[in-house]
Scaffold this active site. Sequence first.
Site, PDB file in Angstrom:
ATOM      1  N   GLU A 149      46.784  40.302  40.634  1.00  0.00           N
ATOM      2  CA  GLU A 149      45.425  40.376  41.179  1.00  0.00           C
ATOM      3  C   GLU A 149      44.972  38.957  41.466  1.00  0.00           C
ATOM      4  O   GLU A 149      44.677  38.192  40.545  1.00  0.00           O
ATOM      5  CB  GLU A 149      44.483  41.065  40.185  1.00  0.00           C
ATOM      6  CG  GLU A 149      44.896  42.472  39.819  1.00  0.00           C
ATOM      7  CD  GLU A 149      45.096  43.370  41.022  1.00  0.00           C
ATOM      8  OE1 GLU A 149      44.433  43.140  42.060  1.00  0.00           O
ATOM      9  OE2 GLU A 149      45.935  44.275  40.948  1.00  0.00           O
ATOM     10  N   CYS A 195      36.761  37.096  41.909  1.00  0.00           N
ATOM     11  CA  CYS A 195      37.723  37.260  43.007  1.00  0.00           C
ATOM     12  C   CYS A 195      37.213  38.184  44.090  1.00  0.00           C
ATOM     13  O   CYS A 195      37.715  38.153  45.217  1.00  0.00           O
ATOM     14  CB  CYS A 195      39.059  37.748  42.467  1.00  0.00           C
ATOM     15  SG  CYS A 195      38.938  39.265  41.476  1.00  0.00           S
TER      16      CYS A 195
END
Length: 492
Positions: free
Chosen positions: A225, A259
């Site tokens: 990720e 993110c």
Amino acid sequence: MNDFFALYAEHDQAALRARLEQMRAGFLSELPVTFEVRRDRIRRAIAMTLKHADALLAASLQDFPGRRAELARLTDLFMPLEAMRHAERKLAAWMKPQKRGAPQPFSLFGARAQVQYQPLGVVGVVAPWNAPLTLLLLPLATILAAGNRAFLRPSDQTPACAAALDAAVREYFAADEVSVALGGLQTSQAFTALPLDHLLFTGSTGVGRAVAASAAENLTPLTLELGGKCPVFVLADADVDEAGRRLALGKLMNGGQGCLCPDTAYVPAALQPSLLAAMDAEVRRQTQGDDLCGLFSAQHYQRLQAIVEEARQAGAQVLTLGTQACDEARLRMAPTVIVDPAPTLRASREELFGPVLVLRSCDALLPAMQALRQGEKPLGLYVFSRSRHAAQQVLDASFSGGATVNDTLMHLSVKDLPFGGVGHSGMGAYGFGIEGFRCFSHARAVYWQGGPFGLLRAMHPPYGTLYRFAIEGTLRRWQRRYADVPPRGSRS
């Protein structure tokens, strides 16, 4: 000195390998991992997080002092506990084998096909500094639900969180059930080189590339990720005031240090003044009473200031939202918008990861979409439009790990949606519900045969009448059905 560090890393690797072997031995001796065992571990994880909540919260604030306690409590405690409770409730349903259609004519005689979800073994988790406990405890819920052992590696930049979590885990779990790897940078490097049964890494694209190379030595299955410049499209028909409020909310979540935080907004020129006014009003509302979230480190603060200053020196318009000024001593940066920076500037090329937003004029959507498709695929994408059809057109013409329409970040909150990137923004997907359970399980194909042995004769020698009827006859029927399909297709 180099020999010393090499020796330290070697010893660190040996200790981690010994821990891993202990965990794997425990896993193998326990098979099969029953519903009762899995539920017990989930319940212990819940009890652990609740009992140690104050210590974990204090550690989170010690490592990341710029955050409000309310935000840390929401992300580091409430969200993981909610995921654990969800896993406890859904566990029995997740564990049931899934039926698949068995081939005829065997199915007529009782043949069955199914997918059985089998635990992988020891799953390693590497968390980033911006979510020091969240991204360890959240995946722990589905790792345990899937019947695995969990080897947790906190960021080497959050030592207080690592120590607090280690103390909590040691009280509630045996060392071969759940374990925490403590240490500095070399521990992180050694951890990703372990022959784990699966590795979940959350962090930057650059580090993710190194992690992938390290894991490749052991063919360790990976879920990466990472990040990217998450775009926002405000279409001409959007509710601009609502879009501005929600965009500001997403941009300032965790001080923009996430993110999935929006990075670059593409907005028609005529809508930009109204959008900026709505964003400014929301920033002022959020930052009443000194509520601005600080940055994690002085290095991060200086990096963002350098990006903004470079854009200003290059002639880009730089706007400050709200009333709070930058405060380097407290690592607080005023929410900032950079308007139409040149493509060569850092603001255009680097993931911002802070309270800075790039605003680009976008009166023609198609060229912007074409340019984005040529670049790296982002982790998240956001569209604001009153038209479901127009929003879907943007989704159809773009790539991203996930997307939210008429808001930002929110697809992450849906437990049964997959969460993951694509290309430079990640590899694979997990989630905080059934998608996480499936990610940390092996989907094992199981076939139960039925019917007499004679049914197999069509597929095995000696080939005779049954083969000609079942195989050659079927091929001829297919040839007739598709005989009129043109070789290169047609586009009308």
